[in-house]
Design an enzyme around this catalytic site. Structure first.
Site, PDB file in Angstrom:
ATOM      1  CB  SER A  92      -0.838  -0.048   1.104  1.00 23.19           C
ATOM      2  OG  SER A  92      -1.521   1.052   1.294  1.00 23.19           O
ATOM      3  CE1 TYR A 108      -3.587  -2.315   5.298  1.00 22.42           C
ATOM      4  CE2 TYR A 108      -3.023  -0.209   4.765  1.00 22.42           C
ATOM      5  CZ  TYR A 108      -3.597  -1.282   4.347  1.00 22.42           C
ATOM      6  OH  TYR A 108      -3.814  -1.349   2.912  1.00 22.42           O
TER       7      TYR A 108
HETATM    8  P1  NDP Z   1     -11.104  -7.227   0.331  1.00 20.34           P
HETATM    9  O1  NDP Z   1     -11.361  -6.787   1.697  1.00 20.34           O
HETATM   10  O2  NDP Z   1     -11.943  -6.227  -0.656  1.00 20.34           O
HETATM   11  O3  NDP Z   1     -10.736  -8.458  -0.152  1.00 20.34           O
HETATM   12  C1  NDP Z   1     -10.020  -9.107   0.717  1.00 20.34           C
HETATM   13  C2  NDP Z   1     -10.096 -10.629   0.014  1.00 20.34           C
HETATM   14  O4  NDP Z   1      -9.121 -11.464   0.946  1.00 20.34           O
HETATM   15  C3  NDP Z   1     -11.509 -11.269   0.168  1.00 20.34           C
HETATM   16  O5  NDP Z   1     -11.589 -12.260  -0.829  1.00 20.34           O
HETATM   17  C4  NDP Z   1     -11.354 -11.991   1.445  1.00 20.34           C
HETATM   18  O6  NDP Z   1     -12.209 -13.106   1.719  1.00 20.34           O
HETATM   19  C5  NDP Z   1      -9.868 -12.285   1.638  1.00 20.34           C
HETATM   20  N1  NDP Z   1      -9.322 -12.566   2.844  1.00 20.34           N
HETATM   21  C6  NDP Z   1      -9.261 -11.607   4.182  1.00 20.34           C
HETATM   22  N2  NDP Z   1      -8.374 -12.069   5.082  1.00 20.34           N
HETATM   23  C7  NDP Z   1      -8.341 -13.320   4.887  1.00 20.34           C
HETATM   24  C8  NDP Z   1      -7.678 -14.207   5.528  1.00 20.34           C
HETATM   25  N3  NDP Z   1      -7.114 -14.053   6.822  1.00 20.34           N
HETATM   26  N4  NDP Z   1      -7.443 -15.373   5.168  1.00 20.34           N
HETATM   27  C9  NDP Z   1      -7.944 -15.730   3.724  1.00 20.34           C
HETATM   28  N5  NDP Z   1      -8.470 -14.692   2.919  1.00 20.34           N
HETATM   29  C10 NDP Z   1      -8.653 -13.557   3.839  1.00 20.34           C
HETATM   30  O7  NDP Z   1      -9.695  -6.378  -0.056  1.00 20.34           O
HETATM   31  P2  NDP Z   1      -8.892  -5.417  -0.745  1.00 20.34           P
HETATM   32  O8  NDP Z   1      -9.014  -6.035  -2.185  1.00 20.34           O
HETATM   33  O9  NDP Z   1      -9.248  -3.949  -0.924  1.00 20.34           O
HETATM   34  O10 NDP Z   1      -7.469  -5.587  -0.537  1.00 20.34           O
HETATM   35  C11 NDP Z   1      -6.554  -6.589  -0.997  1.00 20.34           C
HETATM   36  C12 NDP Z   1      -5.053  -6.125  -0.402  1.00 20.34           C
HETATM   37  O11 NDP Z   1      -4.830  -4.692  -1.258  1.00 20.34           O
HETATM   38  C13 NDP Z   1      -4.783  -5.978   0.966  1.00 20.34           C
HETATM   39  O12 NDP Z   1      -3.794  -6.545   1.400  1.00 20.34           O
HETATM   40  C14 NDP Z   1      -4.859  -4.547   1.202  1.00 20.34           C
HETATM   41  O13 NDP Z   1      -4.239  -3.910   2.262  1.00 20.34           O
HETATM   42  C15 NDP Z   1      -4.145  -4.047  -0.137  1.00 20.34           C
HETATM   43  N6  NDP Z   1      -4.647  -2.385  -0.439  1.00 20.34           N
HETATM   44  C16 NDP Z   1      -5.979  -2.288  -0.743  1.00 20.34           C
HETATM   45  C17 NDP Z   1      -6.193  -1.039  -0.726  1.00 20.34           C
HETATM   46  C18 NDP Z   1      -7.589  -0.615  -1.061  1.00 20.34           C
HETATM   47  O14 NDP Z   1      -7.935   0.740  -1.303  1.00 20.34           O
HETATM   48  N7  NDP Z   1      -8.610  -1.484  -1.313  1.00 20.34           N
HETATM   49  C19 NDP Z   1      -5.194   0.304  -0.841  1.00 20.34           C
HETATM   50  C20 NDP Z   1      -4.094  -0.337  -0.600  1.00 20.34           C
HETATM   51  C21 NDP Z   1      -3.778  -1.647  -0.435  1.00 20.34           C
HETATM   52  P3  NDP Z   1     -12.827 -13.406   3.305  1.00 20.34           P
HETATM   53  O15 NDP Z   1     -13.187 -12.356   4.106  1.00 20.34           O
HETATM   54  O16 NDP Z   1     -14.105 -14.415   2.925  1.00 20.34           O
HETATM   55  O17 NDP Z   1     -11.690 -14.264   3.809  1.00 20.34           O
END
Ligand code: NDP
Length: 256
Positions: A145, A158
């Site tokens: 990020s 974070y």
């Molecule tokens: P979302 O919360 O929209 O999606 C996260 C995905 O990961 C879901 O499929 C969720 O499914 C899965 N997930 C979450 N926790 C776990 C876990 N402990 N084990 C297995 N699966 C898991 O997140 P984003 O797509 O926004 O984020 C993805 C990455 O991008 C992250 O690392 C975030 O920090 C990074 N990011 C996002 C930004 C944004 O603005 N959106 C900006 C900068 C970085 P489930 O909950 O069912 O497990």
């Protein structure tokens, strides 16, 4: 053109049921890779697998909480058996956030953020290393990020986990280059996903983001996934150890 294809390659994308991970599964699959993904919600995972199959993508999945050591070990065993011991691409995408002032974090919250955002990625790299090496051409991509480079008000833990991920990118890029494994990192600014939709639904918050972003909008998951896929292509074979922002110009905008 094989330089712009992932035909015959295998990939693990963590957290592929929503957001950036979901878009990455589709992008890698679209370039011809066979993809394995995981999430904690079995129903949602099954739904996604069905839709991907209908789209002609070759995707398999496991239920796995990536913050749990035993479950990561089990996941990598499944990946090894699905792909016969060889993995070309590891995308460490799982991540979460708890936003509060530093002095308000509990020990449990600290542990949850460290284990979900950093420890999971570190350990999955360790577990994937033999498979990546065995494939002959490996590529690791971290989803970090801009919060790992700058203070953006998203919380200090974070930011620290993403900063650690940025440094790990550089270490692995050097340590594992001899095994023909490249390591790179993608650092997004605000992307429209379930992680931040509650924030972006707030008009004032959204306006504050947009006015600091030269392109005057937040990003889409597909706009991150395209860079992830590029970094995995043979066309990117000399790109190693880089942290690339996908941010509409936010990080170069100065004191605006
Ligand atoms: P979302 O919360 O929209 O999606 C996260 C995905 O990961 C879901 O499929 C969720 O499914 C899965 N997930 C979450 N926790 C776990 C876990 N402990 N084990 C297995 N699966 C898991 O997140 P984003 O797509 O926004 O984020 C993805 C990455 O991008 C992250 O690392 C975030 O920090 C990074 N990011 C996002 C930004 C944004 O603005 N959106 C900006 C900068 C970085 P489930 O909950 O069912 O497990």
């Amino acid at each position: 053109n094989p330089r712009w294809s992932l035909n015959g390659m295998t990939a693990l994308v963590t957290g592929g049921t929503r957001g950036i991970g979901h878009a990455t599964v589709e992008e890698l699959g679209g370039f011809g890779a066979r993809v394995h993904t995981c999430s904690r919600n079995e129903e949602e995972l099954k739904m996604c697998l069905k839709v991907w199959e209908a789209k002609g993508l070759v995707v398999t999945g496991s239920v796995c909480d990536a913050s749990c050591r035993e479950q990561r070990e089990k996941l990598m065993e499944e990946v090894g058996s699905v792909f016969s011991g060889k993995l070309n691409i590891l995308v460490n995408n799982v991540g979460t956030n708890i936003r509060k002032p530093t002095i308000k974090y509990s020990g449990e919250e600290y542990s949850k953020l460290i284990s979900t955002n950093f420890e999971s990625s570190f350990h999955l790299c360790q577990l994937a290393h033999p498979l990546l090496k065995a494939s002959g051409v490996g590529s690791i991509v971290f989803i970090s990020s801009v919060a790992g480079v700058l203070h953006i008000g998203s919380g200090s833990i974070y930011g620290a986990t993403k900063g650690a991920m940025n440094q790990l990118t550089k270490n692995l890029a050097c340590e594992w280059a001899k095994d023909n494994i490249r390591t790179n990192c993608v650092a997004p600014w605000y992307i429209k996903t379930s992680l931040v939709e509650h924030l972006l639904d707030n008009k004032e918050f959204l306006q504050n983001i947009i006015c600091r972003t030269p392109l005057e909008r937040v990003g889409e998951p597909e706009e991150v996934a395209s860079l992830v896929a590029f970094l995995c292509l043979p066309a990117a074979a000399y790109i190693n150890g880089q942290i690339i922002s996908v941010d509409g110009g936010f990080t170069v905008n100065g004191f605006n």
